[in-house]
Scaffold this active site. Structure first.
Site, PDB file in Angstrom:
ATOM      1  N   ASP A 163      -5.617  -5.791  -6.048  1.00 40.51           N
ATOM      2  CA  ASP A 163      -5.456  -4.369  -5.706  1.00 40.51           C
ATOM      3  C   ASP A 163      -4.028  -3.886  -5.976  1.00 40.51           C
ATOM      4  OD1 ASP A 163      -7.137  -6.035  -4.162  1.00 40.51           O
ATOM      5  OD2 ASP A 163      -7.496  -4.497  -2.673  1.00 40.51           O
ATOM      6  N   ASP A 184       0.797  -1.228   0.000  1.00 42.11           N
ATOM      7  CA  ASP A 184       0.000   0.000   0.000  1.00 42.11           C
ATOM      8  C   ASP A 184       0.828   1.275   0.000  1.00 42.11           C
ATOM      9  OD1 ASP A 184      -2.495  -1.271  -0.096  1.00 42.11           O
ATOM     10  OD2 ASP A 184      -2.413  -1.680   2.054  1.00 42.11           O
TER      11      ASP A 184
HETATM   12  N1  GLY Z   1      -6.941  -2.391  -1.104  1.00 42.93           N
HETATM   13  C1  GLY Z   1      -7.941  -2.641  -0.175  1.00 42.93           C
HETATM   14  C2  GLY Z   1      -9.324  -2.448  -0.647  1.00 42.93           C
HETATM   15  O1  GLY Z   1      -9.635  -2.196  -1.801  1.00 42.93           O
HETATM   16  O2  GLY Z   1     -10.175  -2.589   0.216  1.00 42.93           O
END
Ligand code: GLY
Length: 390
Positions: free
Chosen positions: A171, A109
């Site tokens: 993601d 992230d």
């Molecule tokens: N990357 C985490 C989400 O989309 O909840």
């Protein structure tokens, strides 16, 4: 017959003339955004950022939360459209709050956090003060790359907690933008190579035959073999979790823009076609395309906003004019729905977030049917893309 057609044409023309123009809609949304986000600022300390609403009150996060970059990012977008110096000062201040997060990769992230804050600060102002943290963060993210797997690791969940050894989630495609951006800034080829390898591995292992995607693929870090394909935030291992599909669409669209690799454009178009085929008529997806409660299932405004932004970009990149029209029409519908009373907050309500009705993790019973910073961020981005400002 002729008479009926004439009547129909008149009715359509009347309807169209009543419809708010895109410019007026964008003015209205950014006016709400500027007011809401300036008021939001008053609720924050030197180290907190907005996260969501809980029990009718604002819930903040510290800068280590994966969403910490979205609030400064939205402030940069509001500044880009309004030129408001106060908003710029808030954007600068909130960008600096996440500086420490650009220096170490707790998870993949770091890409979201850094690119939305420092990345936008640099792209929008051109001020080189913001440049080095982008490069630092990309190098930190690169340490999560495993050449046996051909991907960067998403989470550090221990094998004990989740039975995963090297989880990669769809993601993570979003975090490749940081690597591509840093490669342009510092010229280190390995950053680009890692991004392309990750994108290729994800095409190979994350997608089903219909171009829907699994959420999590767990790899053996020793030999790179796939250990399992499952979900963490979706309805089931075999379902199509809406935001995951949106991340995939956005990720491959962005990777084509950045690399020119045709395989990524093809992938994005396949994903787009799958998604458009499954959207409800107002364009905002249910939180999972296979949620059993459909049509009563919750919607996820964040997935709708991410998709809209990606589709606008894809419409500019594809050579297929008919497909481009379809992408743009879908995105326009999504943006109009989000700008309507069901989703857009009135000034002063919604604890100063813009959009209502997103879903963070329904299986985790966390952030269900609430505002989320990334819904606001990608909604503003979609509007700026429609206007050609991004
Ligand atoms: N990357 C985490 C989400 O989309 O909840």
């Amino acid at each position: 017959m002729k008479k009926y057609l004439l009547l129909l044409a008149t009715a359509v023309a009347a309807l169209l003339s009543c419809q708010e123009s895109e410019k007026a809609l964008t003015d209205r949304v950014f006016a709400v955004a500027a007011r809401q986000y300036a008021d939001m600022e008053a609720s924050l300390s030197e180290t907190t950022l907005p996260r969501t609403i809980e029990a009718d009150t604002l819930r903040t996060s510290n800068p280590t939360w994966w969403c910490a970059g979205f609030y400064p990012g939205s402030l940069w977008y509001i500044y880009l459209r309004t030129g408001d110096g106060n908003i710029r000062a808030m954007a600068e201040k909130n960008t600096r709050k996440v500086y420490a997060e650009t220096q170490k990769a707790r998870s993949h992230d770091i890409g979201f956090v850094t690119n939305c804050s420092y990345g936008n600060a640099f792209r929008i102002t051109g001020d080189t003060t913001w440049r080095q943290p982008i490069i630092d963060a990309a190098h930190a993210l690169a340490t999560r790359f495993n050449p046996n797997v051909g991907a960067t690791r998403s989470w550090n969940f221990s094998a004990k907690r989740k039975k995963w050894l090297f989880p990669v989630i769809i993601d993570n495609m979003m975090n490749l933008e940081l690597l591509m951006e840093a490669h342009k800034l510092c010229g280190v080829d390995s950053l680009r190579d890692i991004a392309l390898t990750h994108a290729n591995t994800t095409i190979k292992n994350h997608f089903r035959d219909d171009y829907s995607t699994w959420h999590v693929v767990d790899y053996d870090p020793e030999d790179g073999s796939v250990r399992m394909k499952c979900t963490h935030q979706g309805y089931s291992d075999d379902s199509a979790w809406a935001r995951g599909q949106a991340w995939g669409l956005y990720g491959y669209t962005m990777m084509y823009r950045e690399s020119g690799e045709k395989a990524y454009l093809d992938q994005a178009e396949h994903i787009a076609s799958y998604l458009i085929g499954r959207l409800p008529s107002d364009g905002i997806p249910y939180w999972d395309f296979d949620a059993p409660e459909i049509p009563d299932a919750l919607r996820d405004a964040s997935a709708g906003a991410i998709m809209a932004s990606a589709l606008i970009e894809l419409s500019r990149l594809t050579a297929d004019r008919n497909a481009a029209k379809k992408y743009l029409a879908t995105a326009r519908k999504q943006v109009r729905t989000l700008a309507g009373p069901d989703y857009l907050a009135e000034p002063g309500e919604n604890c100063h977030f813009l959009l209502k009705h997103s879903v963070g993790s329904l299986p985790g019973k966390s952030e269900v049917d609430v505002p989320l910073t990334y819904a606001d961020y990608y909604f503003l981005e979609a509007l700026l893309r429609l206007e050609g400002k991004l």
